[in-house]
Design an enzyme around this catalytic site. Structure first.
Site, PDB file in Angstrom:
ATOM      1  N   ASP A 100       0.865  -1.116   0.167  1.00  0.00           N
ATOM      2  CA  ASP A 100      -0.103   0.073   0.010  1.00  0.00           C
ATOM      3  C   ASP A 100       0.805   1.265   0.130  1.00  0.00           C
ATOM      4  OD1 ASP A 100      -2.013   1.919   0.184  1.00  0.00           O
ATOM      5  OD2 ASP A 100      -3.167   0.679   1.653  1.00  0.00           O
TER       6      ASP A 100
HETATM    7  C1  BGC Z   1      -5.000   3.400   0.255  1.00  0.00           C
HETATM    8  C2  BGC Z   1      -5.004   2.377  -1.030  1.00  0.00           C
HETATM    9  C3  BGC Z   1      -4.921   3.087  -2.381  1.00  0.00           C
HETATM   10  C4  BGC Z   1      -3.763   3.740  -2.393  1.00  0.00           C
HETATM   11  C5  BGC Z   1      -3.516   4.653  -3.780  1.00  0.00           C
HETATM   12  C6  BGC Z   1      -3.803   4.251  -0.105  1.00  0.00           C
HETATM   13  O1  BGC Z   1      -3.840   5.239   1.083  1.00  0.00           O
HETATM   14  O2  BGC Z   1      -4.917   2.693   1.252  1.00  0.00           O
HETATM   15  O3  BGC Z   1      -6.472   1.953  -1.102  1.00  0.00           O
HETATM   16  O4  BGC Z   1      -5.079   2.207  -3.449  1.00  0.00           O
HETATM   17  O5  BGC Z   1      -3.713   5.107  -1.329  1.00  0.00           O
HETATM   18  O6  BGC Z   1      -4.226   5.745  -3.697  1.00  0.00           O
END
Ligand code: BGC
Length: 700
Positions: free
Chosen positions: A265
């Site tokens: 993530d």
């Molecule tokens: C989120 C993800 C997301 C990523 C990119 C993160 O903060 O937890 O779900 O895909 O950001 O935007």
């Protein structure tokens, strides 16, 4: 004439020979382009030709992203014909500020249809729009089991049951991957709260981890064939997900046989050597740990070349499998990718996801001639169609409920509106109409849990006031998760519309007027009080000193309500219709099954009859009650099927129970086992309405 034809044939053959020659020469130079080899073989051939720098290039994103759009980007390696990876968000439509895209209902709404076929279509729409935007890795779906009802990202996921989430996940993934992009199962694993999410430590026993939290990922990998998994921000049993050998190697690779790649993530990578050794393939969004630091670690002999090769091959396998090397994605971030089909699907998904929770004296559906007072800002020009955070979508439009009602109402029927900011004005508006419809909402978002389960602001007071002014008050909930309803006995009707997407008003009008007969069911329990929930202690949520203890163990969601004999407000699986159904003639066969390799599915047959006067759909739900000695929650969902019926019609429904339905995870042996004994099969239309009983004996 003949000469002429002969000439053409010769020219054709020459062209074919030259073309094949070029192709042969090309595959001789680039043997990984030979499609007759398997994705694994092609990946292995390619890795052999890559330099260390090229391998490392594939193992992290770059920032800033050199092209418009996307949230994650891995540049192409043109020397070898490796395409760029273009990664975009999109739980309910393409995210990252893309324009010209369709806003679908929140995944929790789509899941409330209890129709895996609808989730497949949801994935197809999303996958097609992502692909046409040039995305080849769609960061969807979110499949974590909803453990904490206050979880701020409940709306992005499907619900509180691991089997249910697994069914929805594999369907949506297959839908996405059918359109080009690689899908991404996230957020792996125990990502069950937003509070303290960058450091939170989920303390969970091995059995619970496997039976509850891992289960949707198992379905995503084994049945959905998902190409990528996103490891979560949180720690599981004190180790960050993105560097945990238990989470990434033991569970994901060894238990689930995942052969694609794990990306972190955004900002969830915390180390170089631990992360790469334990199974992380790709750091996102930048190169803090997997750029120069990784190269230095390899050169210093702290990470082996073979580990790097393995991690890169795991990235390449789903790229080959998904055809990213064989078909160029000509999509573009600036394209308008909407279609009329996607618009009508967005409407259908919202209609099929709206749950009718209460309908006293059959007040609904409404006649198109009645006068209606629409109350609450979400009913007017501030419709609450989606949740916030990285899943946010720029909607092309949102149909407001009051506009839609005005369009569909009979000529002359008065539809008035009050935004509810002034309760006295709202009461006055409600009193003058035959029916009052109050729209209330929560503002759920990534990054924050809800502080409690109450509707924010003065919305509860607004409902009470309107209900006192008008006996025919209907509440429409635009929430991403469950809310408490202190006014539940005072209102005549309740609809859970969730975050319904761009077609919001059209969907709600169709349901209110009965142009569509509601058929959705709750994918999670609505509690009666803030204390009567599975995670009521601070130690469980949000945790003490950064540790959230999963003390409820297997008793997640309805399992806890059943185990503790606690009355929910509305149970898991519950939802009303404008017609009525009868279930009967249940048969379970065979009555005895041998566990192990020769296990044959247990088949449950039920007849469902529409006993009312309207066409409608019912969801047959099959729960298994294990022998007491197995130490499982009272009963657990293991099959369901939605069936559409005309008035008076009867249809047989056939459901299958596989071996997992009769199994438990043995933490001592670190594997699943199927204990011998007699298992009860309970069938009905919600976790609290299971009138049909049968049994099956499992022998060893
Ligand atoms: C989120 C993800 C997301 C990523 C990119 C993160 O903060 O937890 O779900 O895909 O950001 O935007």
């Amino acid at each position: 004439m003949l000469d002429c034809r002969l000439g053409a044939v010769v020219r054709l053959i020459t062209a074919f020979v030259i073309f094949t020659g070029i192709a042969v020469a090309q595959t001789a130079q680039r043997p990984w382009m030979d499609k007759s080899n398997s994705p694994e073989q092609r990946a292995a051939l390619l890795v052999r030709r890559m330099t260390l720098d090229e391998k490392i290039t594939m193992m992290h994103g770059v920032e800033p992203i050199p092209i418009k759009g996307y949230v994650g980007y891995v540049p192409p390696i043109t020397r070898l014909g490796i395409p760029a990876l273009t990664e975009a968000d999109g739980r309910a439509g393409v995210g990252n500020d893309a324009t010209g895209v369709t806003l679908l209902p929140a995944p929790i709404a789509a899941a409330s249809s209890w129709d895996p076929g609808l989730l497949y279509m949801f994935g197809r729409v999303l996958g097609e729009e992502e692909w046409k935007k040039g995305t080849n890795v769609a960061l969807s779906p979110s499949i974590d089991v909803v453990r904490v009802p206050e979880w701020g990202r409940t709306f992005e996921s499907y619900g509180e049951d691991p089997y249910f989430n697994g069914q929805m996940a594999q369907s949506e993934i297959r839908g996405i991957q059918s359109q080009g992009p690689i899908a991404n199962a996230n957020m792996y694993v125990t990502m069950n709260q937003e509070s303290n999410r960058f450091e939170e430590d989920s303390i969970v026993d091995e059995r619970t981890l496997h039976e509850i939290y891992l289960a949707p990922f198992a379905a995503a990998v084994e049945k959905g064939n998902v190409g990528t998994v996103m490891c979560a921000y949180v720690k599981t049993n004190s180790v960050f997900s993105c560097e945990s050998s238990d989470v990434l190697t033991e569970m994901l690779r060894k238990d689930l046989h995942f052969d694609g790649f794990v990306m972190s993530d955004w900002g969830a990578t915390h180390s170089t050597v631990d992360a790469v050794e334990n199974g992380l393939n790709q750091e996102m969004p930048g190169d803090k740990y997997f750029g120069a630091a990784l190269k230095a670690a390899v050169e210093a002999g702290r990470v082996s070349q073979s580990t790097i090769d393995e991690r890169v091959e795991q990235i390449l396998v789903p790229m080959f499998r998904q055809g990213l090397f064989d078909k160029a994605n000509t999509g573009s971030w600036s394209a308008d990718v909407r279609t009329p089909e996607h618009t009508s699907f967005s409407l259908r998904a919202a209609e099929e996801g709206t749950v009718l929770l209460k309908n006293e004296n059959k007040l609904l559906p409404l006649a198109k001639s009645v006068s209606i007072a629409v109350i609450g800002e979400a009913g007017g020009d501030k419709p609450k169609a989606e949740g916030s955070g990285s899943s946010g979508v720029k909607p092309p439009y949102i149909v407001s409920p009051v506009d839609a009602l005005r369009k569909v109402a009979a000529a002359g029927a008065s539809i008035t509106f009050s935004d509810g900011s002034d309760i006295a004005a709202a009461e006055e508006t409600a009193r003058k109409a035959t029916v009052a419809i109050v729209f209330v909402h929560t503002d759920e978002t990534e990054g924050h849990d809800r502080p409690n389960l109450m509707l924010p602001g003065h919305q509860d007071a607004m409902i009470e006031a309107v209900a006192n002014a008008n006996l025919k008050t209907i509440v429409v909930l635009d929430t991403g998760g469950p809310v408490l309803m202190p006014w539940v006995d005072k209102v005549a009707g309740i609809l859970e519309a969730w975050y319904p997407g761009q077609e919001d008003g059209n969907a709600i009008a169709a349901i209110l007027y009965g142009d569509v007969n509601p058929s959705a069911k709750l994918p999670l329990t609505f509690p009666r009080s803030a204390t009567a929930i599975p995670t009521a202690s601070q130690q469980q949520w949000p945790g003490i000193d950064g540790r959230s203890v999963y003390a409820e163990k297997l008793n997640v969601g309805y399992r806890w309500y059943d185990a503790t004999n606690t009355q929910p407000l509305f149970p898991f699986g519950f939802g009303l219709s404008y017609t009525s159904f009868r279930l009967g003639d249940m048969k379970v066969s065979p009555g005895r099954v041998q566990a192990g390799a020769s296990f044959r599915n247990v088949v449950v047959r039920v007849n469902v009859t529409n006993t009312g006067k309207r066409a409608g759909a019912e969801v047959v739900q099959v729960y298994v009650e294990q022998p007491a000695a197995n130490g499982e929650p009272p009963h657990q969902l293991h099959a369901f099927s939605k069936v559409e019926l005309r008035p008076g019609e009867t249809k047989p429904v056939v459901l299958n129970l596989d071996q997992l339905s009769f199994s438990i995870y043995d933490a001592d042996a670190h594997q699943w086992k199927t204990p011998a004994g007699t298992y009860q099969i309970l069938v009905g239309t919600s976790s609290r309405d299971l009138p049909l009983h049968g049994d099956v004996t499992i022998s060893r």
